[in-house]
Write an enzyme that holds these catalytic residues in place. Structure first.
Site, mmCIF file in Angstrom:
data_model
loop_
_atom_site.group_PDB
_atom_site.id
_atom_site.type_symbol
_atom_site.label_atom_id
_atom_site.label_comp_id
_atom_site.label_asym_id
_atom_site.label_seq_id
_atom_site.Cartn_x
_atom_site.Cartn_y
_atom_site.Cartn_z
ATOM 1 N N GLU A 1 81.788 38.837 34.409
ATOM 2 C CA GLU A 1 80.623 39.275 35.006
ATOM 3 C C GLU A 1 79.483 38.128 35.494
ATOM 4 O O GLU A 1 79.227 37.620 34.486
ATOM 5 C CB GLU A 1 79.938 40.622 34.381
ATOM 6 C CG GLU A 1 78.793 41.104 35.145
ATOM 7 C CD GLU A 1 79.129 41.470 36.706
ATOM 8 O OE1 GLU A 1 79.886 42.362 37.080
ATOM 9 O OE2 GLU A 1 78.293 40.953 37.695
ATOM 10 N N PHE A 2 78.818 38.349 36.413
ATOM 11 C CA PHE A 2 77.988 37.353 36.956
ATOM 12 C C PHE A 2 76.604 37.639 37.168
ATOM 13 O O PHE A 2 75.601 36.827 37.529
ATOM 14 C CB PHE A 2 78.581 36.306 37.970
ATOM 15 C CG PHE A 2 79.986 35.277 37.818
ATOM 16 C CD1 PHE A 2 79.630 34.384 36.930
ATOM 17 C CD2 PHE A 2 80.991 35.826 37.804
ATOM 18 C CE1 PHE A 2 80.688 33.557 36.675
ATOM 19 C CE2 PHE A 2 82.293 35.297 37.459
ATOM 20 C CZ PHE A 2 82.084 34.168 36.779
ATOM 21 N N GLU B 1 70.301 39.406 34.769
ATOM 22 C CA GLU B 1 69.338 40.525 34.399
ATOM 23 C C GLU B 1 68.175 40.438 35.380
ATOM 24 O O GLU B 1 67.746 39.262 35.718
ATOM 25 C CB GLU B 1 68.972 40.454 33.118
ATOM 26 C CG GLU B 1 70.197 41.244 32.092
ATOM 27 C CD GLU B 1 69.571 41.196 30.485
ATOM 28 O OE1 GLU B 1 68.475 40.803 30.185
ATOM 29 O OE2 GLU B 1 70.598 40.807 30.028
ATOM 30 N N GLY C 1 60.624 24.183 31.664
ATOM 31 C CA GLY C 1 60.090 24.928 30.949
ATOM 32 C C GLY C 1 60.172 24.855 29.738
ATOM 33 O O GLY C 1 60.478 24.036 28.995
ATOM 34 N N GLY D 1 66.653 31.091 27.303
ATOM 35 C CA GLY D 1 66.911 32.032 26.254
ATOM 36 C C GLY D 1 67.728 32.994 26.912
ATOM 37 O O GLY D 1 68.799 32.925 27.806
ATOM 38 N N CYS E 1 72.678 35.408 26.862
ATOM 39 C CA CYS E 1 73.878 34.833 27.637
ATOM 40 C C CYS E 1 74.041 33.295 27.412
ATOM 41 O O CYS E 1 74.931 32.951 26.484
ATOM 42 C CB CYS E 1 74.261 35.160 28.971
ATOM 43 S SG CYS E 1 74.649 36.710 29.340
HETATM 44 N N1 LIG Z 1 73.404 40.696 30.039
HETATM 45 C C1 LIG Z 1 73.605 39.877 31.025
HETATM 46 O O1 LIG Z 1 72.974 39.609 31.632
HETATM 47 C C2 LIG Z 1 75.214 39.423 31.173
HETATM 48 C C3 LIG Z 1 75.631 38.793 32.221
HETATM 49 C C4 LIG Z 1 77.020 38.676 32.382
HETATM 50 C C5 LIG Z 1 77.815 39.006 31.408
HETATM 51 N N2 LIG Z 1 77.443 39.525 29.980
HETATM 52 C C6 LIG Z 1 78.224 39.560 29.010
HETATM 53 O O2 LIG Z 1 78.602 41.126 29.007
HETATM 54 C C7 LIG Z 1 78.896 41.695 27.611
HETATM 55 C C8 LIG Z 1 77.955 42.901 27.370
HETATM 56 O O3 LIG Z 1 76.528 42.261 27.608
HETATM 57 P P1 LIG Z 1 75.404 43.288 27.518
HETATM 58 O O4 LIG Z 1 74.087 42.286 27.718
HETATM 59 O O5 LIG Z 1 75.643 44.342 28.558
HETATM 60 O O6 LIG Z 1 75.235 43.698 25.993
HETATM 61 P P2 LIG Z 1 74.350 44.869 25.500
HETATM 62 O O7 LIG Z 1 74.177 44.616 24.170
HETATM 63 O O8 LIG Z 1 73.272 45.295 26.371
HETATM 64 O O9 LIG Z 1 75.425 46.037 25.606
HETATM 65 C C9 LIG Z 1 76.617 46.490 24.915
HETATM 66 C C10 LIG Z 1 76.738 47.995 24.608
HETATM 67 O O10 LIG Z 1 77.995 48.235 23.970
HETATM 68 C C11 LIG Z 1 77.711 49.460 23.005
HETATM 69 N N3 LIG Z 1 78.836 49.217 22.178
HETATM 70 C C12 LIG Z 1 78.866 48.739 21.045
HETATM 71 N N4 LIG Z 1 80.204 48.727 20.442
HETATM 72 C C13 LIG Z 1 80.911 49.719 21.100
HETATM 73 C C14 LIG Z 1 81.693 50.594 20.985
HETATM 74 N N5 LIG Z 1 82.719 50.386 19.876
HETATM 75 N N6 LIG Z 1 82.230 51.394 21.753
HETATM 76 C C15 LIG Z 1 81.358 51.770 22.910
HETATM 77 N N7 LIG Z 1 80.026 51.160 23.111
HETATM 78 C C16 LIG Z 1 79.772 50.013 21.808
HETATM 79 C C17 LIG Z 1 76.368 49.039 22.516
HETATM 80 O O11 LIG Z 1 75.767 50.056 22.018
HETATM 81 C C18 LIG Z 1 75.687 48.615 23.786
HETATM 82 O O12 LIG Z 1 75.102 49.775 24.340
HETATM 83 C C19 LIG Z 1 78.679 40.315 26.716
HETATM 84 O O13 LIG Z 1 79.992 39.967 26.518
HETATM 85 C C20 LIG Z 1 77.635 39.433 27.692
HETATM 86 O O14 LIG Z 1 77.811 37.934 27.153
HETATM 87 C C21 LIG Z 1 76.123 39.761 30.024
#
Ligand SMILES: NC(=O)c1ccc[n+]([C@@H]2O[C@H](COP(=O)([O-])OP(=O)(O)OC[C@H]3O[C@@H](n4cnc5c(N)ncnc54)[C@H](O)[C@@H]3O)[C@@H](O)[C@H]2O)c1
Length: 436
Positions: A149-150, A153, A254, A258, A261
């Site tokens: 996923e790209f 936030e 800056g 942080g 990711c």
């Molecule tokens: N946040 C971003 O901007 C972003 C963008 C691209 C990729 N990613 C990647 O996507 C992934 C998720 O990131 P995120 O920011 O959404 O994480 P997050 O921490 O916001 O959400 C993860 C969710 O998974 C749930 N969870 C944990 N264990 C579980 C289980 N066993 N069963 C069901 N749910 C469970 C947690 O309660 C939480 O709600 C990561 O690998 C991250 O690197 C994040």
């Protein structure tokens, strides 16, 4: 199509909601019972612009539902999307326990063919590992697809609905066809769905994030150099950015990158390389420079107060790791707050969205203002750590009245140095000369 999304955080909830928006029947699963309860009551548990509108609309239409039960999830979806955390492990590698734990559960519960889609950011080889773990538990047919996923936030809904590209890593024709069908409504303007093998797809995500972190870090080093030689990084930035080979974006200096990711992904790629005896020198430097950059304002603040911050009241504007999110994971503001507290300063903070998350972390160790000006009342200095729009054109007269000293340490270069000199502020920013 019937979709199950496992993990309903920033990625999972946006994914589930946007897939429902194109008519799919989506069930979102999370182990966090409280989160599921909040969503079942129709509330979005995170701050992400425009998500609430789509969320409400799709719940009303009956296309978006929530549950804590993975059994229900496996009964529901033909496609099971994993949007689970992959946090930094102690040695810097990505912690795969969430992904592999759910994979094992899927293996024990799967009854018919499913496409298991990995949307989490995972090291090369994870799709193979997930396959192995599931295969140990079952003989039922399934495919594992890597679909990094790209989304960003703060722009997540827009990014998901109008992606620049979709990456599908799969060696199964059947799964690839299903994924193409799923994403077709999102690429109607012609942006590509790029099909590749699982390993290349997994690495694409790490390579992209690490490259962007490197670009930011390079500019931070240029900024630090500018300060030493009397150049202005803003002018250098514009000069460089007009070269189409370089581009204008991600050149703003800056107080370091942080978020949830970049920090962990750069470290995980470095560690993955190390595991196969490849020293990723450039990432080593990026990690080191960023660690220092997060605290680059601290020595200046100390110097201004003659190396004695005890009892000094510091106002902090901006806590989220970037604007338009409530996410504070690895936010530079937190590193600064810790350092300032350690030196005996007292802190009063304001952020438009991230205050509850910061309150959960710091409790009464710091104080929380009702608004941006309230934070500065009787403060000895103002520190800016997130470039929220509302901080861009403040009432400087009111600020001067509120602050005990007319001094601003700006980690995001929000103001013009000449203007600040005219306003009568001591103004210290990144990669530019100081005012007064
Ligand atoms: N946040 C971003 O901007 C972003 C963008 C691209 C990729 N990613 C990647 O996507 C992934 C998720 O990131 P995120 O920011 O959404 O994480 P997050 O921490 O916001 O959400 C993860 C969710 O998974 C749930 N969870 C944990 N264990 C579980 C289980 N066993 N069963 C069901 N749910 C469970 C947690 O309660 C939480 O709600 C990561 O690998 C991250 O690197 C994040």
């Amino acid at each position: 199509m019937k979709i199950t999304v496992v993990g309903t955080g920033y990625v999972g909830l946006v994914t589930g909601t946007c897939l429902a928006e194109t008519g799919n029947d989506v069930l979102c699963i999370d182990i966090d019972e409280n989160k599921i309860k909040i969503m079942q009551q129709g509330k979005v548990p995170i701050y992400e612009p425009h998500l609430d509108l789509l969320f409400e609309r799709n719940i009303k239409a009956g296309r978006l539902k929530f549950s804590t039960s993975l059994d229900e999830g496996l009964d529901h979806g033909n496609i099971i999307m994993l949007a689970l955390p992959t946090p930094e492990d102690e040695d810097g590698s990505a912690d795969l326990s969430y992904i592999l734990g759910v994979a094992k559960d899927i293996g024990t519960k799967i009854k018919d063919y499913k496409v298991i889609v990995d949307k989490s950011t995972v090291p090369v080889g994870t799709a193979d590992l997930v396959s192995e773990v599931i295969s140990k538990e079952t003989n039922v047919d399934f495919d594992v697809v890597s679909n990094p996923e790209f989304l960003r936030e703060g722009f997540a809904v827009d990014d998901f609905l109008k992606p620049e590209r979709i990456i599908i890593g799969s060696s199964s024709e059947r799964a690839t066809k299903l994924m193409q069908k799923l994403y077709k409504p999102f690429v109607r303007s012609g942006n590509p769905i790029i099909i590749m093998d699982e390993r290349s797809a997994e690495l694409t995500k790490y390579a992209a994030n690490s490259f962007l972190a490197t670009k930011i870090t390079f500019m931070n080093e240029i900024a630090n150099f500018c300060e030493r030689v009397g150049a202005d990084v803003d002018k250098v930035r514009v000069g460089m950015g007009t070269d189409s080979r370089i581009g204008k974006r991600f050149l703003f200096p800056g107080i370091g990158y942080g978020g949830s990711c970049f920090p962990k992904d750069v470290k995980a790629l470095y560690k993955s390389a190390n595991d196969v005896d490849y020293k990723f020198h450039i990432l080593d430097a990026v990690i080191e420079v960023n660690d220092v950059q997060k605290r680059v304002l601290i020595p200046r603040i100390e110097k201004y107060f003659n190396n004695d911050l005890s009892g000094k009241r510091i106002a902090v504007w901006g806590l989220a790791f970037k604007p338009e999110t409530d996410d504070i994971r690895e936010a530079p503001s937190l590193y600064m707050i810790d350092d300032l507290l350690e030196r005996g300063a007292s802190i009063r903070v304001f952020d438009p969205e991230a205050m509850p998350n910061v309150k959960a972390k710091y409790g009464d160790k710091i104080s929380y203002a009702d608004g941006m000006y309230d934070a500065t009342l009787n403060a000895d200095a103002l520190v800016i750590s997130t470039e929220w729009s509302i901080f861009r054109t403040p009432d400087f007269i009111r600020l001067k009245e509120n602050l005990n000293n007319s001094v601003i340490f700006d980690g995001r270069n929000l103001y013009d140095v000449e203007d600040m000199a005219q306003e009568g502020f001591h103004y210290s920013s990144i990669g530019r000369k100081e005012a007064n």
